[in-house]
Write a protein that holds these residues in place. Structure first.
Motif, PDB file in Angstrom:
ATOM      1  N   TYR A 338       0.842  -1.189   0.000  1.00  0.00           N
ATOM      2  CA  TYR A 338       0.000   0.000   0.000  1.00  0.00           C
ATOM      3  C   TYR A 338       0.876   1.236   0.000  1.00  0.00           C
ATOM      4  O   TYR A 338       2.013   1.213   0.463  1.00  0.00           O
ATOM      5  CB  TYR A 338      -0.945   0.001   1.210  1.00  0.00           C
ATOM      6  N   THR A 351      -3.936   1.809  -3.428  1.00  0.00           N
ATOM      7  CA  THR A 351      -3.368   0.551  -3.885  1.00  0.00           C
ATOM      8  C   THR A 351      -2.393   0.863  -5.016  1.00  0.00           C
ATOM      9  O   THR A 351      -2.377   1.966  -5.573  1.00  0.00           O
ATOM     10  CB  THR A 351      -4.463  -0.398  -4.394  1.00  0.00           C
ATOM     11  N   GLY A 506      -8.663   3.254   1.594  1.00  0.00           N
ATOM     12  CA  GLY A 506      -8.256   4.341   0.726  1.00  0.00           C
ATOM     13  C   GLY A 506      -9.269   5.414   0.471  1.00  0.00           C
ATOM     14  O   GLY A 506      -8.924   6.452  -0.058  1.00  0.00           O
TER      15      GLY A 506
END
Length: 510
Positions: A338, A351, A506
């Motif tokens: 990540y 990602t 995210g």
């Protein structure tokens, strides 16, 4: 090493108070061809204890790294990290004094410089970053790294932040020493000097730096304002300097910018460029895709991009310039990898696919900070990301916090998903979980592992079993129709809402 008394360790750790829940360790392996120490960085989600400080000072094991950003988004120290191997530390310290900057200059592990600011009480991280960015620019090291690298933190467990290697590792023989009046200080002298140099928030606000507002370059890049106030463009940089002036003028005076070039040429160049040279610059900037040459002299040394991005005629204002951009990128080695990026002072996790795919990146940024980065041509985007990744910090998290955090999210998703059984008999025949109705969920581990595989999360089953037990799960036997099936029992998650896998790591800003 009896000379390192408890009070010295306590005072040293107090100067460098930082994030309470984690610390870093850097194990130097070799010196590369450029003279820079290389090794492996580990981040540990445990406090930086006095014992770790003692080991650091005594040189027992790798050096200690401290994360300046505290859990309440304040700091008590900051640093301008000048990564120039072999820099003249004595001259740098003298320049800090001449500019009345309250900085303590130390040699870094590779021979660069760490210019520390110490504060008597916690101050908002954004205030400190603004000040240090401006000071780095007037010192002639604009664009260098500033610590803290983050001004806010979203999650105290997942968003650790960047740490800095501490001075006086193996204090008796440390190359990470402080310079005062051109002389090397030992540990005790450094502590005394740092405490004396510490300032209050009001004193920080009162520090004035050379440059300041400029009528000629109103709402323009700080670098041009600084150079105009400090003698103009140095010899050998006039052409590049005037190119940036032309970019500024085209933004500020789009209708008659070319008519003003000669006036600015006379004001900023000594001697001024010839008329033919000015015409060449005019022709070049007259093209549609124009942008400041931020990485070239004379403006690179005095770059303050943090401020420039907010200026109407700054780096974000031209047709060839970028809008909201990644100002800091950290790669966390995990399963999967990540990336944590700072964009327009907001923190978000990406990602690898979201980072490299421009469409997905722009979509994620828009959803997170309500700003849409301008679209770049494919090759330019690839170069932009390649440059960021090449220079990003890579952190290996020692306790696998990202793996564990993602496992918890995927476990909840599996337990509360739509595919559930309604009886024990169905559980024995399928791989879907069974919610008992009395606060527990029963499931077969084969079903969980298949779910994890589908989400791209693959791990040794032994580790999965350990994590399940750490979550309070217990393995048991289910006897149905004369057959025993091994099952697991766990407390039903508090929320019955199915998590969105796209948002777990995210969609929120840091």
């Amino acid at each position: 090493m009896d000379q390192f008394r408890d009070d010295a360790i306590l005072r040293l750790s107090n100067l460098f108070r930082g994030f309470e829940n984690a610390h870093g360790r850097y194990d130097v392996k070799r010196v590369n061809g450029k003279g820079k120490n290389e090794g492996k960085a580990f981040t540990y989600t445990t406090p930086p204890t006095l014992d770790l400080w003692q080991a650091h000072v005594e040189g027992i094991g790798p050096g200690l790294g401290i994360i300046p950003l505290r859990s309440d988004d304040t700091v008590v120290w900051g640093c301008i990290d000048i990564d120039v191997i072999g820099i003249d530390h004595k001259a740098l310290e003298a320049k800090c004094k001449a500019l009345s900057l309250p900085l303590v200059v130390c040699r870094s592990k590779s021979g660069g410089a760490h210019c520390f600011l110490f504060l008597r009480d916690p101050v908002g991280a954004a205030i400190v970053v603004d000040a240090l960015s401006a000071w780095g620019a007037v010192l002639g090291h604009g664009g260098c790294e500033i610590f803290p690298k983050q001004t806010t933190r979203y999650d105290q467990d997942k968003d650790i932040g960047n740490w800095l290697n501490m001075p006086y590792h193996f204090a008796d023989k440390s190359p990470r020493y402080c310079i005062k009046d051109g002389e090397v200080l030992d540990l005790q002298q450094f502590i005394q000097h740092a405490e004396e140099m510490s300032i209050t928030e009001d004193e920080l606000a009162a520090v004035e730096v050379a440059g300041g507002d400029s009528d000629m370059f109103a709402d323009g890049p700080p670098c041009l304002q600084y150079l105009e106030k400090n003698g103009g463009f140095p010899d050998g940089t006039r052409n590049d300097g005037m190119y940036n002036v032309a970019v500024y003028l085209k933004m500020r005076f789009p209708d008659d910018w070319a008519d003003k070039l000669q006036e600015y040429n006379v004001a900023t160049c000594d001697p001024p460029l010839t008329l033919s040279e000015v015409n060449v610059i005019q022709k070049s900037v007259n093209k549609k895709d124009y942008a400041y040459r931020c990485r070239k002299a004379p403006i690179a040394a005095h770059c303050n991009r943090r401020v420039c991005l907010t200026c109407e005629h700054g780096v974000g204002g031209g047709e060839g310039n970028v809008g909201p951009e990644i100002s800091n990128l950290v790669k966390y080695e995990g399963n999967p990898v990540y990336w944590v990026a700072t964009i327009a002072d907001k923190r978000m996790m990406l990602t690898t696919e979201e980072l490299t795919n421009q469409l997905k990146f722009r979509t994620k940024v828009l959803a997170t900070i309500n700003r849409l980065p301008p679209k770049m041509l494919g090759p330019r985007w690839d170069r932009y990301i390649d440059e960021l990744c090449k220079n990003c910090q890579v952190i290996e998290v020692a306790d696998e916090m990202f793996d564990l955090g993602r496992f918890h999210s995927l476990l909840d998703m599996y337990l509360l998903g739509q595919a559930r059984t309604t009886t024990k008999e169905q559980l024995a025949e399928s791989l879907s979980p069974f919610i008992t109705g009395d606060g527990e969920v029963w499931f077969r581990v084969e079903g969980l592992i298949r779910h994890l595989d589908r989400q791209g999360f693959r791990h040794d089953p032994t580790k999965i079993f350990k994590w399940l037990r750490d979550c309070g799960a217990e393995d048991s036997q289910l006897h149905v129709k004369g057959v025993n099936k091994r099952i697991w029992k766990i407390k039903e998650p508090a929320s019955s809402k199915e998590p969105d896998p796209e948002n777990n790591f995210g969609s929120k800003e840091f």
